[in-house]
Each structure stands twice: as C-alpha cells, then as structure tokens.
Design an enzyme around this catalytic site. Structure first.
Site, PDB file in Angstrom:
ATOM      1  N   TYR A 183       0.815  -1.227   0.000  1.00 18.76           N
ATOM      2  CA  TYR A 183       0.000   0.000   0.000  1.00 18.76           C
ATOM      3  C   TYR A 183       0.845   1.273   0.000  1.00 18.76           C
ATOM      4  CZ  TYR A 183      -3.578  -3.236   1.830  1.00 18.76           C
ATOM      5  OH  TYR A 183      -4.423  -4.286   2.044  1.00 18.76           O
ATOM      6  N   HIS A 221       0.182 -11.765   2.139  1.00 21.90           N
ATOM      7  CA  HIS A 221      -0.877 -10.933   1.537  1.00 21.90           C
ATOM      8  C   HIS A 221      -1.729 -11.703   0.535  1.00 21.90           C
ATOM      9  CE1 HIS A 221      -1.689  -6.445   0.444  1.00 21.90           C
ATOM     10  NE2 HIS A 221      -2.790  -7.158   0.392  1.00 21.90           N
TER      11      HIS A 221
END
Ligand code: NAP
Length: 282
Positions: free
Chosen positions: A53, A111
């Site tokens: 991110y 992730h």
C-alpha cells in the site's frame, strides 16, 4: 470527543480490536497522517497496512504523533506475493519495520498466495518472523479452503487470521466455517464493498429504523457475527467517526437475517487477475 474503543476478537492469545482502520489507496502523505491520527484519536486501536500500500511510513508517524502507547495499538502489515521466498520475505519484514519505525508488528500476514514458491518456504519465513519477535502473531490473507488446509498442515506456528473479502454482498459461509473450525479469526477487507451496498433499500430501511447510516448498518452486520473483525477505509473525518460508532448499537436477529439474504449477489470486488487464486464456491 471521548474515544470509542472497540471490543476484541480473540484466538491463540491474540486480542484484535474488532474495528480497525484500513489504509489502502491513500491520499498524499500529510493528509494520510492526519487521517490515521484522527482514527487513533477517535478510539481506533487497530491499523491495517501492507508493504504494497505504501502507507507504512504514515502509520508509524501517526502512531508516534498520537501519544497512544505502542502496546495499546494493534498493527497489521503484509508481505506481498512478490516476496514469497524466504530471503525476500525476511527482507520485506525488515523493510516494513524500518519504514514504520516499529520494533514489531502485532500481526504479519502473507498478503496473497504465491503458486510459484512452495508454501512451506513462505510459511517457514512467516514463522521465523514470529520466533524472532518481529511479529507477535501471524496469519494469511486471501487464502481459500484448500490453501488454508495446506497452510495449516505445514505451519509450525499457529495461524491466527485469514483476512478475506467479506461484506453484505458476498457469501463466504463455507470459508468462514473452515476458518472457525481451525480456530482462525476473520478480518474482512473491503467490508463496505467499496460502497456498493450503500444505496441498498433493505440496508437503508434498517438504517433509518436505528437512526444510523447505511455504512454503519453494513459494518455492524459484520462485527455482530462471531470471530469477525473489519478494517474499513475512510478518507473523511466524519466517516472515520461513523465507522467506529457501530460499537454503540445492535441489530436484531431478524435484521441480521434480512441483511444476510443480500449475500446471494456474490459480488466480489477484490479480484486481481494476476494474483487471485481459484476462489471457493459459495
Ligand atoms: N488483504 C487484501 O488483499 C486487501 C484487499 C483490499 C483491502 N484490504 C484492506 O481493507 C481495507 C478496506 O478495504 P477497501 O478500502 O478496499 O474498501 P472498503 O473499506 O469496503 O470501502 C472503502 C470506501 O467506502 C467509503 N466509506 C468508508 N466509510 C464510509 C462511510 N461511513 N460512509 C460512506 N462511505 C464510506 C470510502 O469512501 P471515501 O473514499 O470517500 O472515504 C471508500 O470509498 C483497505 O484499506 C485495506 O487496509 C486488504
């Protein structure tokens, strides 16, 4: 403003605040720090970030600026599927900690699954991060039932969380049952389906009955289910406040069932072709 502190969901010694703050797709740095800081002031004690991110630095800055003791805040970060080999994984964790200026994260997640690297190798690196004290707890994200079964058979440390897409417009009953069977908690990403359900007449009707917003009802429906936490993202102070406000009301069993019926839409929002596994059937 008196801070509202969410209850925790608990497994394997982990106590995760059920309402967290998501930091994906964030604005420019100064505003980002302000937003995270506002969330901490409102009472959020759980921040969700990831190497992918690009928000880890702002999470660290906001935590330091908040004056809230580090141990009172639950920080989750994630290692991307590009860093699934043992060496890359360890480097990614080091970079995350350095970028945030933290000694440890509370939860470290894989992730996305990486089919080109043996899962055992990635899990080994994940478990090592825990043994080395860089992560207090570990888990996975976007793992399907077969992937979860494989991970549970191969992990040497307990997996505490599977972070998955779950909201009022997707049926994840089978996957959630599999998580619960193995003692995993669920963190819902995209809990508002990026706003898809906010005009739904059923949700609006229930919201009006409680004098709440559609977003609050959609989020409340999630955390009123056992072992489920959420990490909504919001870029307005008023929305940040609204979203933590869901700890202050309760939906009736009939309302929970009515909202649950909306899941037949099976609208999957997060489905990147490059990394998504073959999803479980509903
Ligand atoms: N593990 C994974 O693979 C994965 C994938 C996706 C997301 N995540 C995590 O989950 C977090 C949340 O997911 P998301 O950001 O994709 O989607 P989301 O939380 O479902 O939706 C965010 C959208 O909802 C709006 N919103 C938030 N609160 C609102 C409110 N009270 N009223 C009206 N609108 C509201 C926001 O509007 P504004 O933009 O106007 O604020 C934003 O556009 C991410 O930030 C990230 O931390 C993880």
């Amino acid at each position: 403003m008196s801070p509202k502190i969410a209850p925790t969901i608990n497994a394997h010694g982990a106590a995760i605040p059920a309402v967290g703050y998501g930091t994906m797709l964030f604005p420019e740095p100064e505003r980002a720090v302000e937003l995270i800081l506002h969330a901490l002031k409102c009472g959020y004690r759980h921040i969700d970030t990831a190497r992918k991110y690009g928000t880890e630095q702002w999470v660290g800055e906001a935590i330091r600026a908040s004056g809230v003791p580090r141990d009172d805040i639950w920080v989750t970060t994630k290692v991307t599927e590009e860093n699934a080999t043992a060496d890359d994984f360890a480097r990614s964790v080091d970079t995350s900690l350095e970028t945030m200026g933290l000694d440890y994260v509370d939860l470290l997640l894989i992730h996305w699954p990486q089919p080109n690297v043996p899962l055992e190798e990635t899990l080994g690196a994940l478990a090592k991060a825990k043994r080395d004290g860089r992560a207090r707890h570990i888990g996975v994200s976007n793992f399907t039932i077969p992937l979860l079964d494989e991970a549970l058979a191969k992990t040497t440390e307990p997996l505490v969380v599977n972070q998955i897409e779950y909201h009022t417009y997707i049926n994840q009953d089978r996957l959630i049952a599999a998580c619960r069977k193995h003692g995993l908690l669920i963190t819902c990403h995209a809990p508002l389906a990026r706003g898809a359900m906010l005009e739904d007449p059923v949700i609006l009707e229930i919201a009006a009955a409680h004098d709440k917003t559609a977003a609050q009802v959609a989020l409340r429906w999630l955390i009123q289910q056992p072992d489920i936490g959420i990490v909504p993202r919001a870029l307005e102070f008023s929305e940040i406040e609204e979203n933590i406000g869901i700890i202050e009301f309760t939906l009736s069993a009939a309302e929970m069932d009515r909202i649950g019926e909306l899941r037949h839409r099976n609208m999957r929002i997060i489905n990147p072709q490059v990394r998504a596994p073959v999803w479980d059937d509903a």
